[in-house]
Design a protein around this motif. Structure first.
Motif: not given
Ligand code: ADP
Length: 227
Positions: A192-210, A212-219
């Motif tokens: 239960e370690y895995v956070a799945v993030v869609d890697a197909t959008p642009g760089k910034d969007e992917v980073q923000q999704a990461i 969000d899924s790790l509950r980290l401060p916003p990019y």
């Protein structure tokens, strides 16, 4: 948010061209994590003509994995530097069951980020990738052309195609990924370690999704140095 004694340890996984290195660098920059790219360490050795570089050059150019003993030694040595006071984000390791076992014996991790991208997108992305021989900046000619053809916008260095970014090597890399690395993802998923993030959008969007899924401060785009 991270209070005192905060330590974050992440692994980034995904098919070739899914953006592991770029996303790892963006994630590391403003969270004070150390970004470790095992592929970059091997490439540095090839570029600088070290003994290790001579050992791995052909293997890498063919798209094959270097031996486990060497990959494990390189990773262990890098992590043994202990310069990661707030944690690390590692990409390119572990890539098979044996490496995963080795890794989990020594390090506990908080999350595995799985950059999810279909194989159909891999070819398009990887064949359009260029690397600066000066500063290591990664260009994707689909999204952003350098101002001058073949020249890095940042340092003026020459842009080249990675030796393993060829049709032939890509077939081997993708096959190896699904054959050897997919089972590692399954193993991490069971823990239960895995956070799945869609890697197909642009760089910034992917980073923000990461984030969000790790509950980290916003990019905050522009704040972090991209690789
Ligand atoms: P990608 O994930 O896009 O294939 P990387 O830059 O992570 O590329 O790695 C490039 C090459 O470096 C790999 O194809 C392989 O030859 C070698 N390599 C990197 N990490 C490992 C590893 N953990 N085990 C074995 N070989 C590795």
């Amino acid at each position: 948010m991270c209070e005192s004694n905060c330590m974050r340890k992440y692994v980034i996984m995904g098919v070739p061209g899914s953006g592991k290195s770029s996303q790892g660098a963006l994630l590391a920059a403003d969270l004070d994590l150390v970004h470790i790219s095992v592929g970059d360490i091997f490439r540095w050795n090839v570029q600088h003509h070290t003994k290790m570089g001579a050992q791995v050059r052909r293997i890498m150019a063919g798209g094959e994995l270097v031996g486990d003993d060497l990959a494990e030694a390189v990773t262990a040595e890098r992590l043994a530097q202990h310069d990661w006071n707030y944690g690390f984000v590692i990409d390119g390791f572990p890539r098979n069951a044996r490496q995963a076992e080795f890794f989990l014996e020594s390090y506990d991790i908080d999350s595995v980020i799985h950059l999810d991208m279909p194989d159909s997108e891999v070819r398009r992305r990887v064949l359009a990738r260029r690397l600066c021989t000066g500063c290591g900046m990664d260009y994707n000619l689909i999204q952003a052309q350098p101002k001058e053809d073949g020249v890095c916008d940042v340092c003026g260095g020459t842009l080249v195609t990675r030796e393993d970014d060829t049709e032939e090597a890509l077939v081997v890399r993708l096959h190896d990924y699904h054959d050897k690395t997919d089972p590692v993802l399954d193993l991490f998923r069971r823990k239960e370690y895995v956070a799945v993030v869609d890697a197909t959008p642009g760089k910034d969007e992917v980073q923000q999704a990461i984030r969000d899924s790790l509950r980290l401060p916003p990019y905050k785009p522009g704040n972090a140095a991209a690789s």
